[in-house]
Design an enzyme around this catalytic site. Structure first.
Site, PDB file in Angstrom:
ATOM      1  N   ARG A   1       0.830  -1.192   0.000  1.00 11.77           N
ATOM      2  CA  ARG A   1       0.000   0.000   0.000  1.00 11.77           C
ATOM      3  C   ARG A   1       0.874   1.255   0.000  1.00 11.77           C
ATOM      4  O   ARG A   1       1.785   1.393   0.806  1.00 11.77           O
ATOM      5  CB  ARG A   1      -0.913   0.000   1.230  1.00 11.77           C
ATOM      6  CG  ARG A   1      -1.988   1.082   1.196  1.00 11.77           C
ATOM      7  CD  ARG A   1      -2.929   0.913   2.373  1.00 11.77           C
ATOM      8  NE  ARG A   1      -3.577  -0.379   2.349  1.00 11.77           N
ATOM      9  CZ  ARG A   1      -4.669  -0.650   1.636  1.00 11.77           C
ATOM     10  NH1 ARG A   1      -5.211   0.296   0.893  1.00 11.77           N
ATOM     11  NH2 ARG A   1      -5.207  -1.844   1.672  1.00 11.77           N
TER      12      ARG A   1
ATOM     13  N   THR B   1      -0.919   7.683  -1.155  1.00  9.53           N
ATOM     14  CA  THR B   1      -2.245   7.515  -1.749  1.00  9.53           C
ATOM     15  C   THR B   1      -3.096   6.476  -1.034  1.00  9.53           C
ATOM     16  O   THR B   1      -4.315   6.450  -1.218  1.00  9.53           O
ATOM     17  CB  THR B   1      -2.110   7.094  -3.212  1.00  9.53           C
ATOM     18  OG1 THR B   1      -1.534   5.777  -3.285  1.00  9.53           O
ATOM     19  CG2 THR B   1      -1.228   8.073  -3.977  1.00  9.53           C
TER      20      THR B   1
ATOM     21  N   ASP C   1      -1.641  -9.554  12.497  1.00  8.73           N
ATOM     22  CA  ASP C   1      -0.836  -9.577  11.273  1.00  8.73           C
ATOM     23  C   ASP C   1      -0.347 -10.997  11.041  1.00  8.73           C
ATOM     24  O   ASP C   1       0.573 -11.477  11.709  1.00  8.73           O
ATOM     25  CB  ASP C   1       0.353  -8.618  11.389  1.00  8.73           C
ATOM     26  CG  ASP C   1       1.088  -8.444  10.070  1.00  8.73           C
ATOM     27  OD1 ASP C   1       1.478  -9.455   9.466  1.00  8.73           O
ATOM     28  OD2 ASP C   1       1.260  -7.289   9.640  1.00  8.73           O
TER      29      ASP C   1
ATOM     30  N   ASP D   1       3.505 -11.482  10.136  1.00  6.65           N
ATOM     31  CA  ASP D   1       4.397 -11.275  11.280  1.00  6.65           C
ATOM     32  C   ASP D   1       4.353 -12.466  12.230  1.00  6.65           C
ATOM     33  O   ASP D   1       5.394 -12.930  12.718  1.00  6.65           O
ATOM     34  CB  ASP D   1       3.997 -10.008  12.034  1.00  6.65           C
ATOM     35  CG  ASP D   1       4.546  -8.750  11.381  1.00  6.65           C
ATOM     36  OD1 ASP D   1       5.417  -8.868  10.490  1.00  6.65           O
ATOM     37  OD2 ASP D   1       4.113  -7.649  11.765  1.00  6.65           O
TER      38      ASP D   1
END
Length: 223
Positions: free
Chosen positions: A113, A117, A211, A214
């Site tokens: 990402r 933006t 996550d 992770d």
């Protein structure tokens, strides 16, 4: 783990919500689970997902002779299978696919990402030659907003993969993400082990898992 009763557009295959699956989810969702507990439980769920995904692919008749001289009317895959992982979390699903279907050819897509933006940005794609002629298992443990999924599906379409030949495999799916994918690509099939309640204001799935990358690879653990 929540099974939603309202209809979701497109074809979404939810694994049977057995006691065994719920027990595995109780491990991987536990914030206190150690990596040596998390990884085996996650791998077991992944195997179930890949089994379900492979079952959706086309098969053709294959008769074999048994050791007692009889004929068994069996099946074999009728199409070349490709596995494409969305790095990094999707890498966790590759090893199980290699064991279950060694003939599978593998590719990789890296999408992150953009910090400005907030939109998915393609950084890298390495796909096997001829991928447009086969069926693709697109691998990513999480389907949240659907932005990354749309970007990855777009890469596959650009390489000639028909929409109906894509099976998106993930552990957790948010209803918002499912809708986004099927509104844009209604022929893409989704295989998941849980449809979550919703996304919160930070786009995290509820009840969620944290996550996944992770936790699976140990990068959430202090050195």
């Amino acid at each position: 783990m929540t099974t939603r009763t309202e209809p979701l557009r497109g074809v979404t295959h939810l694994l049977p919500q057995t006691n065994r699956l719920r027990a595995l989810h109780s491990i991987v969702r536990d914030h206190q689970a150690k990596r040596e507990e998390f990884v085996p439980a996650a791998n077991r769920i992944i195997r179930g997902l890949l089994d379900a995904a492979l079952d959706l692919l086309p098969y053709e008749a294959r008769d074999v002779r048994t050791p007692v001289g009889q004929t068994y009317q069996g099946l074999s895959l009728a199409s070349q299978v490709y596995g494409v992982s969305i790095a990094r979390a999707g890498d966790s699903m590759e090893s199980e696919l290699r064991v279950m279907a060694p003939e599978t050819r593998l590719g990789k897509i890296l999408i992150q990402r953009d910090k400005v933006t907030k939109l998915p940005r393609l950084y890298y794609a390495a796909l096997p030659a001829g991928i447009g002629l086969g069926h693709v298992l697109l691998l990513d443990p999480m389907l949240a907003t659907g932005g990354t999924a749309l970007a990855a599906i777009g890469v596959l379409l650009e390489h000639g993969v028909p929409e109906e030949h894509i099976v998106f495999v993930n552990l957790l799916s948010a209803p918002e993400g499912i809708k986004v994918v099927h509104d844009r690509h209604p022929e893409v099939r989704i295989v998941t082990s849980s449809i979550e309640e919703r996304l919160n204001e930070h786009a995290f799935m509820i009840p969620g898992i944290g996550d996944f990358g992770d936790r699976y690879f140990g990068t959430d653990t202090p050195a």
